[in-house]
Design a protein around this motif. Structure first.
Motif, mmCIF file in Angstrom:
data_model
loop_
_atom_site.group_PDB
_atom_site.id
_atom_site.type_symbol
_atom_site.label_atom_id
_atom_site.label_comp_id
_atom_site.label_asym_id
_atom_site.label_seq_id
_atom_site.Cartn_x
_atom_site.Cartn_y
_atom_site.Cartn_z
ATOM 1 N N ALA A 1 0.832 -1.213 0.000
ATOM 2 C CA ALA A 1 0.000 0.000 0.000
ATOM 3 C C ALA A 1 0.862 1.257 0.000
ATOM 4 N N GLU A 2 1.884 1.277 0.845
ATOM 5 C CA GLU A 2 2.732 2.474 0.931
ATOM 6 C C GLU A 2 3.557 2.677 -0.344
ATOM 7 N N SER A 3 3.889 1.580 -1.014
ATOM 8 C CA SER A 3 4.588 1.684 -2.297
ATOM 9 C C SER A 3 3.711 2.389 -3.329
ATOM 10 N N ARG A 4 2.406 2.093 -3.322
ATOM 11 C CA ARG A 4 1.483 2.761 -4.242
ATOM 12 C C ARG A 4 1.348 4.244 -3.906
ATOM 13 N N VAL A 5 1.291 4.534 -2.623
ATOM 14 C CA VAL A 5 1.142 5.928 -2.209
ATOM 15 C C VAL A 5 2.363 6.751 -2.619
ATOM 16 N N ARG A 6 3.551 6.127 -2.593
ATOM 17 C CA ARG A 6 4.768 6.861 -2.976
ATOM 18 C C ARG A 6 4.740 7.328 -4.428
ATOM 19 N N GLN A 7 3.872 6.733 -5.241
ATOM 20 C CA GLN A 7 3.701 7.232 -6.619
ATOM 21 C C GLN A 7 3.175 8.658 -6.623
ATOM 22 N N PHE A 8 2.452 9.016 -5.564
ATOM 23 C CA PHE A 8 1.807 10.328 -5.497
ATOM 24 C C PHE A 8 2.525 11.291 -4.559
ATOM 25 N N THR A 9 3.548 10.780 -3.840
ATOM 26 C CA THR A 9 4.325 11.643 -2.948
ATOM 27 C C THR A 9 5.730 11.844 -3.492
ATOM 28 N N HIS A 10 5.870 11.652 -4.806
ATOM 29 C CA HIS A 10 7.161 11.850 -5.481
ATOM 30 C C HIS A 10 8.249 10.982 -4.867
ATOM 31 N N GLY A 11 7.866 9.780 -4.456
ATOM 32 C CA GLY A 11 8.818 8.823 -3.908
ATOM 33 C C GLY A 11 9.118 9.013 -2.446
ATOM 34 N N TYR A 12 8.558 10.055 -1.831
ATOM 35 C CA TYR A 12 8.883 10.329 -0.436
ATOM 36 C C TYR A 12 8.018 9.480 0.490
ATOM 37 N N ALA A 13 8.664 8.836 1.464
ATOM 38 C CA ALA A 13 7.938 8.004 2.429
ATOM 39 C C ALA A 13 7.129 8.874 3.379
ATOM 40 N N LEU A 14 6.023 8.339 3.848
ATOM 41 C CA LEU A 14 5.173 9.082 4.769
ATOM 42 C C LEU A 14 5.906 9.365 6.074
ATOM 43 N N PRO A 15 5.809 10.594 6.593
ATOM 44 C CA PRO A 15 6.352 10.872 7.925
ATOM 45 C C PRO A 15 5.688 9.971 8.951
ATOM 46 N N GLU A 16 6.408 9.625 10.007
ATOM 47 C CA GLU A 16 5.915 8.647 10.968
ATOM 48 C C GLU A 16 4.600 9.073 11.623
ATOM 49 N N GLY A 17 4.444 10.384 11.897
ATOM 50 C CA GLY A 17 3.217 10.839 12.527
ATOM 51 C C GLY A 17 1.998 10.593 11.660
ATOM 52 N N ILE A 18 2.095 10.935 10.370
ATOM 53 C CA ILE A 18 0.981 10.708 9.435
ATOM 54 C C ILE A 18 0.752 9.212 9.247
ATOM 55 N N ARG A 19 1.848 8.456 9.160
ATOM 56 C CA ARG A 19 1.744 7.005 8.968
ATOM 57 C C ARG A 19 1.034 6.350 10.159
ATOM 58 N N SER A 20 1.404 6.730 11.365
ATOM 59 C CA SER A 20 0.795 6.143 12.566
ATOM 60 C C SER A 20 -0.701 6.433 12.622
ATOM 61 N N SER A 21 -1.067 7.662 12.276
ATOM 62 C CA SER A 21 -2.484 8.028 12.282
ATOM 63 C C SER A 21 -3.257 7.241 11.231
ATOM 64 N N ALA A 22 -2.640 7.045 10.061
ATOM 65 C CA ALA A 22 -3.292 6.282 8.992
ATOM 66 C C ALA A 22 -3.466 4.824 9.408
ATOM 67 N N LEU A 23 -2.474 4.262 10.083
ATOM 68 C CA LEU A 23 -2.586 2.877 10.546
ATOM 69 C C LEU A 23 -3.724 2.731 11.555
ATOM 70 N N ARG A 24 -3.887 3.725 12.417
ATOM 71 C CA ARG A 24 -5.006 3.673 13.373
ATOM 72 C C ARG A 24 -6.338 3.730 12.637
ATOM 73 N N ARG A 25 -6.419 4.578 11.593
ATOM 74 C CA ARG A 25 -7.650 4.627 10.786
ATOM 75 C C ARG A 25 -7.907 3.262 10.142
ATOM 76 N N PHE A 26 -6.822 2.598 9.772
ATOM 77 C CA PHE A 26 -6.902 1.290 9.121
ATOM 78 C C PHE A 26 -7.317 0.212 10.108
ATOM 79 N N GLY A 27 -7.270 0.528 11.403
ATOM 80 C CA GLY A 27 -7.687 -0.424 12.427
ATOM 81 C C GLY A 27 -6.542 -1.191 13.059
ATOM 82 N N VAL A 28 -5.307 -0.733 12.844
ATOM 83 C CA VAL A 28 -4.149 -1.402 13.425
ATOM 84 C C VAL A 28 -3.756 -0.696 14.717
ATOM 85 N N SER A 29 -4.004 -1.351 15.831
ATOM 86 C CA SER A 29 -3.632 -0.776 17.126
ATOM 87 C C SER A 29 -2.299 -1.334 17.621
#
Length: 332
Positions: free
Chosen positions: A45-73
């Motif tokens: 999933a994150e590999s697909r998202v990097r297509q739209f972030t110009h190859g830049y990985a998600l910052p940890e804060g945004i990533r953690s929040s997205a994982l919680r939305r995804f239901g991963v505690s």
């Protein structure tokens, strides 16, 4: 767009949730056979998202929040979890959607560093002389009038993204450039020598970035009214915010003053910029002047009308920020 972090960087990329899509629904070959783990789902999933972030990985804060939305505690546990084959594609799409939702509320602000900021300083003798002098003073911690050549790498760290210098983690060429100028040496440099070496290094950094621009995270948060507009579509959220405002300041029940005091402290939770710089002070003044209503002192009457007043306040914030978004340093 207003920036208030002292940054000289001029080219920004704003990645919002609406920019994220799934044009290719196929899964990588490694997910088509064998055991698929939660870790592989996240990577896909994150590999697909990097297509739209110009190859830049998600910052940890945004990533953690997205994982919680995804239901991963429990992230560690989910990484090891085996995912049923028939739901792998769905899980990948769900996590991408969670990332998109998070970026809709909290867009990612990236900067394109192409050497232009550095060239502005290099082309102005007075500006560069002041820059070199300030850096030398910062690095000469013992006030000896000398610093080791090995401190040159620290000078780039001091400049940072604000001055158009990418972090070493995003700019591998920097090590070669420093080595070329003996930046690992132990000989000492006076201020004039330091300025001369710094100028040569920065010139090469600027030339390298001109050929291959670097996209990096600015650690800025954008306030453009998008989060406020989502709240305005949710009557329950509006009511909850009004109740929180009333509970936070019962002595000023239903007054604009109590609403402003609450938002100055807690507004970021709802997409309202914190009140800590001149630009946001002006924004608050404009919004509350536009609302232009002071509720009557009767507490019961104030409570009955306060939700509508809160809605009016947030609408004005959303309108102002849509026209002139603010970029502010992200809280760590």
């Amino acid at each position: 767009m207003s920036t208030s972090n002292g940054s000289a960087a001029s080219s920004f990329i704003i990645v919002q949730g609406s920019d994220i899509c799934l044009p290719d629904a196929s899964l990588p070959d490694r997910l088509s056979s064998g055991v698929v783990t939660g870790s592989q789902v996240i990577d896909a999933a994150e590999s697909r998202v990097r297509q739209f972030t110009h190859g830049y990985a998600l910052p940890e804060g945004i990533r953690s929040s997205a994982l919680r939305r995804f239901g991963v505690s429990d992230f560690e546990r989910f990484q090891e979890e085996e995912i049923e084959k028939d739901v792998v594609a769905k899980k990948v799409e769900e996590y991408v959607s969670a990332i998109a939702d998070e970026l809709e509320d909290d867009p990612l602000v990236l900067s394109i560093l192409d050497g232009r900021e550095l060239r502005l300083y290099l082309e102005d003798e007075d500006d560069f002389a002041m820059l070199a002098e300030n850096l030398f003073t910062e690095l000469d911690t013992e006030d000896t009038g000398k610093i080791k050549r090995s401190s040159m790498s620290k000078s780039l760290d001091h400049l940072g993204v604000d001055m158009g210098v990418p972090p070493a983690s995003d700019f591998s060429q920097v090590n070669d450039i420093l080595a070329k100028h003996g930046a690992d040496g132990d000989d000492e440099l006076g201020q004039a020598q330091f300025a001369q070496v710094l100028q040569s290094i920065l010139q090469e950094v600027a030339d390298s970035l001109a050929e291959n621009p670097v996209v990096t995270n600015t650690n800025l948060k954008i306030f453009n009214g998008s989060k406020i507009r989502k709240i305005l579509c949710n009557e329950k959220q509006l009511t909850d915010i009004a109740e929180k405002m009333l509970a936070a300041n019962p002595e000023g029940l239903g007054s604009l003053e109590s609403a402003r005091k609450f938002l100055e402290t807690n507004g970021a939770e709802f997409g309202v910029p914190p009140l800590d710089i001149d630009e946001t002070t002006s924004l608050y003044d404009a919004v509350f002047a536009a609302v232009g209503i002071t509720l009557k002192s009767d507490p019961k009457k104030g409570k009955e009308n306060f939700s509508e007043t809160v809605k009016d306040i947030l609408e004005k914030f959303a309108e102002q920020l849509q026209v002139d978004p603010l970029l502010l340093p992200r809280e760590n």
